[in-house]
Scaffold this motif. Structure first.
Motif, mmCIF file in Angstrom:
data_model
loop_
_atom_site.group_PDB
_atom_site.id
_atom_site.type_symbol
_atom_site.label_atom_id
_atom_site.label_comp_id
_atom_site.label_asym_id
_atom_site.label_seq_id
_atom_site.Cartn_x
_atom_site.Cartn_y
_atom_site.Cartn_z
ATOM 1 N N SER A 82 0.826 -1.223 0.000
ATOM 2 C CA SER A 82 0.000 0.000 0.000
ATOM 3 C C SER A 82 0.847 1.254 0.000
ATOM 4 O O SER A 82 0.384 2.309 0.395
ATOM 5 N N GLN B 297 -0.068 5.914 -3.240
ATOM 6 C CA GLN B 297 -1.467 6.369 -3.368
ATOM 7 C C GLN B 297 -1.510 7.444 -4.444
ATOM 8 O O GLN B 297 -0.774 8.429 -4.364
ATOM 9 N N ILE C 182 -4.955 2.939 -4.351
ATOM 10 C CA ILE C 182 -3.830 2.422 -3.560
ATOM 11 C C ILE C 182 -3.132 1.348 -4.384
ATOM 12 O O ILE C 182 -3.753 0.353 -4.784
#
Ligand SMILES: O=C(O)CCC(=O)C(=O)O
Ligand SMILES: [Fe+2]
Length: 319
Positions: free
Chosen positions: A169, A172, A267
């Motif tokens: 993750s 972004q 993400i």
């Protein structure tokens, strides 16, 4: 006359007349609704769901729509950001890949990396004046919400909490999709049928129609719900969940009358992240459905596969 509560200092017990019937006592309310099974079911059947009561204040959502619409009314800001170079991190582009796509799509889209915010915000547009403040708060809240949804997905799949809070993750991207009115909406699309490549997308789209999802061989309109966010399961989550969750195909219609603006938070894993079915979901009865690969290899193959009209996950399938 009744005695003031604050004057009854030496009470030993709560007087009978104050005791609530047992069903109305605090702590007897219905337990909070457990959303985990609903999220898992929607992610298996549709690859999409809508989220209400997500905790992002309505005022912030209104401000977001105002600043992004304001941005598209400022010709110089647009020109400054407009770029033909794919290397520029914060850039405004038109279509998907204007040079190589056969047919163009009716969309302009600024794309801006936003995590960690302090590393990127200085490259964002300056104007409208509130753009950076408003979009900065929004991107942070969207990221927090994505991680919360992931914890629920982890719970539902049987993965440890925080499974995705690493290089899965670390990137972004915020994309603002702007679909100007189109002379003949029956001839064009804002975006063609696709699933998002990343892990999870949160999309705020105001109250405008235009988004459709593909299910059971037909298109369904996604009804706008005021202040809701649309959640898309992306290709990478389909792989990490070993096919338990499905990435959802969708497309965007244009409109003759009105411009439509939506904001997506995507993400992504880091480019060097190894993507594979989570070990906890694989055993002798559930063999891995996909082979491991690096995310950057997937991204380059994705472009080639899209041009060749090949399903992008096929080359990684094991059976
Ligand atoms: O604008 C929309 O409604 C959808 C946008 C979308 O699918 C995307 O940016 O990947
Ligand atoms: Fe999408």
């Amino acid at each position: 006359m009744e005695k003031l509560l604050s004057c009854r200092s030496n009470l030993k017990d709560v007087p009978e007349s104050y005791i609530l019937p047992s069903e109305s006592r605090p702590g007897k309310e219905a337990p909070p609704c457990n959303m985990v099974p609903q999220i898992i079911q929607a992610s298996q059947e549709f690859g999409h769901f809508q989220l209400v009561n997500h905790g992002i204040p309505n005022k912030l959502l209104d401000d977001v729509m105002q600043v992004v619409k304001g941005f598209f009314e400022l010709p110089t800001e647009k020109e400054n950001l407009y770029s033909k170079g794919l290397k520029q991190s914060c850039r405004l582009y038109t279509n998907i890949n204007y040079a190589s796509e056969g047919v163009h799509y009716w969309r302009d889209a600024p794309r801006q990396p936003c995590h960690p915010l302090e590393e990127h915000i200085q490259n964002w547009p300056h104007k409208p004046t509130l753009y950076r403040d408003v979009m900065g708060s929004f991107s942070v809240k969207l990221r927090e919400l994505s991680l919360q949804i992931w914890d629920m997905i982890c719970e539902g799949l049987g993965l440890e909490f925080g499974y995705f809070n690493d290089e899965h993750s670390s990137v972004q991207l915020l994309t603002i999709n702007h679909y100007p009115p189109c002379l003949d909406a029956s001839l064009t699309l804002g975006l063609p049928k696709h699933s998002d490549v990343n892990l999870i997308t949160l999309l705020y789209r105001g109250e405008m129609h235009g988004l459709q999802i593909w299910k059971d061989e037909q298109w369904y309109l996604v009804e706008p719900i005021p202040n809701a966010l649309v959640v898309n399961i992306g290709h990478m989550l389909q792989i990490v969940s070993n096919g338990k969750l499905k990435s959802g195909d969708h497309r965007v219609m244009t409109s003759k009358e009105v411009a439509r603006t939506t904001i997506g938070s995507f993400i992504h894993p880091s480019v060097n992240c190894q993507i594979e079915p989570a070990k906890a979901l694989v055993d002798e009865w559930n063999p891995p459905l996909y082979m491991p690969f690096q995310y950057k290899d997937f991204l380059s193959a994705y472009i080639a596969d899209t041009h060749a009209r090949l399903p992008p996950l096929d080359r990684y399938k094991l059976q």
